[in-house]
Design an enzyme around this catalytic site. Structure first.
Site, PDB file in Angstrom:
ATOM      1  N   LEU A   1      -6.948  -5.256   7.272  1.00 27.84           N
ATOM      2  CA  LEU A   1      -6.676  -6.367   6.344  1.00 27.84           C
ATOM      3  C   LEU A   1      -7.298  -6.122   4.971  1.00 27.84           C
ATOM      4  CD1 LEU A   1      -6.942  -9.669   8.411  1.00 27.84           C
ATOM      5  CD2 LEU A   1      -4.913  -8.682   7.359  1.00 27.84           C
TER       6      LEU A   1
ATOM      7  N   GLY B   1       0.194   5.429  -4.410  1.00 24.24           N
ATOM      8  CA  GLY B   1      -0.362   6.717  -4.819  1.00 24.24           C
ATOM      9  C   GLY B   1       0.242   7.855  -4.015  1.00 24.24           C
ATOM     10  N   ARG B   2       0.314   7.675  -2.694  1.00 26.63           N
ATOM     11  CA  ARG B   2       0.876   8.745  -1.842  1.00 26.63           C
ATOM     12  C   ARG B   2       2.352   8.968  -2.150  1.00 26.63           C
ATOM     13  NH1 ARG B   2      -1.234   6.065   3.414  1.00 26.63           N
ATOM     14  NH2 ARG B   2      -1.849   4.529   1.863  1.00 26.63           N
ATOM     15  N   TRP B   3       3.048   7.902  -2.463  1.00 36.40           N
ATOM     16  CA  TRP B   3       4.471   8.014  -2.816  1.00 36.40           C
ATOM     17  C   TRP B   3       4.625   8.932  -4.025  1.00 36.40           C
ATOM     18  CZ3 TRP B   3       7.524   6.945  -7.064  1.00 36.40           C
ATOM     19  CH2 TRP B   3       8.897   6.781  -6.835  1.00 36.40           C
TER      20      TRP B   3
ATOM     21  N   HIS C   1       2.736   3.326  -8.957  1.00 32.76           N
ATOM     22  CA  HIS C   1       2.516   1.904  -9.239  1.00 32.76           C
ATOM     23  C   HIS C   1       3.726   1.313  -9.971  1.00 32.76           C
ATOM     24  CE1 HIS C   1      -1.423   2.208  -7.640  1.00 32.76           C
ATOM     25  NE2 HIS C   1      -1.934   2.910  -8.634  1.00 32.76           N
TER      26      HIS C   1
ATOM     27  N   ASP D   1       0.826  -1.200   0.000  1.00 37.88           N
ATOM     28  CA  ASP D   1       0.000   0.000   0.000  1.00 37.88           C
ATOM     29  C   ASP D   1       0.866   1.258   0.000  1.00 37.88           C
ATOM     30  OD1 ASP D   1      -2.280   1.495   0.035  1.00 37.88           O
ATOM     31  OD2 ASP D   1      -2.835   1.045   2.102  1.00 37.88           O
ATOM     32  N   GLY D   2       0.335   2.304  -0.596  1.00 34.22           N
ATOM     33  CA  GLY D   2       1.002   3.605  -0.525  1.00 34.22           C
ATOM     34  C   GLY D   2       1.630   4.080  -1.824  1.00 34.22           C
TER      35      GLY D   2
ATOM     36  N   LEU E   1      10.641 -20.939  -4.750  1.00 38.69           N
ATOM     37  CA  LEU E   1       9.751 -19.954  -4.120  1.00 38.69           C
ATOM     38  C   LEU E   1       8.392 -20.065  -4.793  1.00 38.69           C
ATOM     39  CD1 LEU E   1       9.324 -17.324  -2.336  1.00 38.69           C
ATOM     40  CD2 LEU E   1       9.836 -16.055  -4.432  1.00 38.69           C
TER      41      LEU E   1
ATOM     42  N   GLU F   1       0.839 -13.456  12.290  1.00 43.46           N
ATOM     43  CA  GLU F   1       1.295 -12.238  12.948  1.00 43.46           C
ATOM     44  C   GLU F   1       1.078 -11.090  11.963  1.00 43.46           C
ATOM     45  OE1 GLU F   1       2.246 -12.047  15.990  1.00 43.46           O
ATOM     46  OE2 GLU F   1       2.496 -14.183  16.415  1.00 43.46           O
TER      47      GLU F   1
HETATM   48  C1  FPP Z   1      -1.902   0.406  -3.184  1.00 39.24           C
HETATM   49  O1  FPP Z   1      -1.427   1.688  -3.388  1.00 39.24           O
HETATM   50  C2  FPP Z   1      -1.470  -0.435  -4.228  1.00 39.24           C
HETATM   51  C3  FPP Z   1      -2.263  -0.952  -5.188  1.00 39.24           C
HETATM   52  C4  FPP Z   1      -3.713  -0.723  -5.299  1.00 39.24           C
HETATM   53  C5  FPP Z   1      -1.716  -1.778  -6.223  1.00 39.24           C
HETATM   54  C6  FPP Z   1      -0.433  -2.488  -5.876  1.00 39.24           C
HETATM   55  C7  FPP Z   1       0.204  -2.703  -7.134  1.00 39.24           C
HETATM   56  C8  FPP Z   1       1.521  -2.752  -7.363  1.00 39.24           C
HETATM   57  C9  FPP Z   1       2.568  -2.735  -6.350  1.00 39.24           C
HETATM   58  C10 FPP Z   1       1.960  -2.834  -8.742  1.00 39.24           C
HETATM   59  C11 FPP Z   1       1.224  -3.841  -9.519  1.00 39.24           C
HETATM   60  C12 FPP Z   1       2.053  -4.999  -9.731  1.00 39.24           C
HETATM   61  C13 FPP Z   1       1.661  -5.988 -10.508  1.00 39.24           C
HETATM   62  C14 FPP Z   1       2.567  -7.110 -10.760  1.00 39.24           C
HETATM   63  C15 FPP Z   1       0.354  -5.951 -11.140  1.00 39.24           C
HETATM   64  P1  FPP Z   1      -2.494   2.854  -3.486  1.00 39.24           P
HETATM   65  O2  FPP Z   1      -2.658   3.206  -4.919  1.00 39.24           O
HETATM   66  O3  FPP Z   1      -3.741   2.450  -2.780  1.00 39.24           O
HETATM   67  O4  FPP Z   1      -1.753   3.967  -2.722  1.00 39.24           O
HETATM   68  P2  FPP Z   1      -2.421   5.127  -1.859  1.00 39.24           P
HETATM   69  O5  FPP Z   1      -3.154   4.454  -0.728  1.00 39.24           O
HETATM   70  O6  FPP Z   1      -1.250   5.906  -1.393  1.00 39.24           O
HETATM   71  O7  FPP Z   1      -3.321   5.871  -2.773  1.00 39.24           O
END
Ligand code: FPP
Length: 245
Positions: free
Chosen positions: A193, A21-23, A35, A18-19, A129, A205
């Site tokens: 979750l 978008g904020r990044w 992303h 997660d994060g 893996l 955990e």
């Molecule tokens: C959450 O960040 C992340 C997602 C919704 C997507 C996670 C996806 C990736 C790491 C890349 C995709 C990889 C593959 C292999 C398909 P957010 O957009 O919710 O961030 P924010 O909460 O800061 O807005």
């Protein structure tokens, strides 16, 4: 299933990445750049897993709720999965990684479905893996679909309803055959979750960090694993009895 107290190391780690978008927003960039950077972080973690003795890694890449995002972001996330499989499958296979994509197929393009099938069949006998990518995944949907399949079998007489127990249900889940996660990590400071592996995480955990997913490094993974080891040392041997610790 009883946790492995001999090594105090998680064998199966599941991550809510997660994060992104904020990044990106913190850098004045478009969300898609977050992303993109998230995929780089994903690649790093897959590579580093071996060093940490991780045998199973499950990564939450697209939730059933993510369909509610702007269309352009949804199609960008779809294209990221496509590109990830196209560009990394040969390397993953060479490194002995078994790939499985868990989630509903409806809504995914034929092209993505074909790529997923190819990735799963090509890597089916790898065992260094086991990488599960949760894509178009929702824990409640997974449980509802499993319940519906069991109900159909009960209705057509091929399953005795009295025989349904936790093991029978677990064998119907998308994660069938993979041990439950020992450790669930969520980045970016959120402590939920969010419909991720609800059944499988019952005794995991949980580790939450403020680090945004694209910034998640080997040191952060080490910190999560150290946290897990500490939890095991404190509580595991005192109260462990099966999964009821
Ligand atoms: C959450 O960040 C992340 C997602 C919704 C997507 C996670 C996806 C990736 C790491 C890349 C995709 C990889 C593959 C292999 C398909 P957010 O957009 O919710 O961030 P924010 O909460 O800061 O807005």
């Amino acid at each position: 299933m009883q946790k492995d107290h001999t090594q105090n190391r998680p064998k199966h780690i599941a991550i809510i990445m997660d994060g992104n978008g904020r990044w990106a927003e913190a850098r004045g960039q478009e969300r898609r750049e977050g992303h993109r950077a998230g995929v780089e972080a994903l690649r790093r973690i897959v590579k580093q897993s071996e060093d940490f003795g991780i045998r199973h890694l499950t990564l939450f890449s697209f939730s059933t709720e993510n369909w509610g995002r702007p269309r352009s972001e949804v199609s960008f996330l779809m294209s990221l999965l496509e590109r990830y499989i196209e560009s990394d499958l040969a390397d993953l296979h060479a490194e002995g990684v078994r790939v499985r994509v868990i989630g509903r197929r409806d809504g995914l393009s034929d092209k993505i479905c074909r790529l997923i099938d190819r990735a799963e069949s090509l890597t089916a006998s790898n065992n260094r893996l086991f990488l599960q990518i949760a894509f178009n995944y929702g824990g409640r949907e997974e449980l509802a679909d499993a319940a519906a399949r069991l109900a159909r079998r009960a209705a057509n007489g091929t399953l005795d309803p009295e025989a349904i127990n936790g093991d029978v249900l677990a064998a119907e889940l998308l994660t069938a055959g993979v041990p439950n996660p020992d450790l669930v990590i969520r980045t970016s400071g959120e402590t939920r979750l969010s419909n991720f592996m609800l059944w499988q995480s019952a005794y995991a955990e949980l580790y939450f960090t403020d680090v945004l997913w694209p910034d998640f490094t080997r040191d952060d993974l080490q910190a999560a694993i150290d946290y897990y080891a500490e939890r095991e040392r404190r509580f595991g041997l005192v109260s462990a009895s099966g999964e009821t610790d």
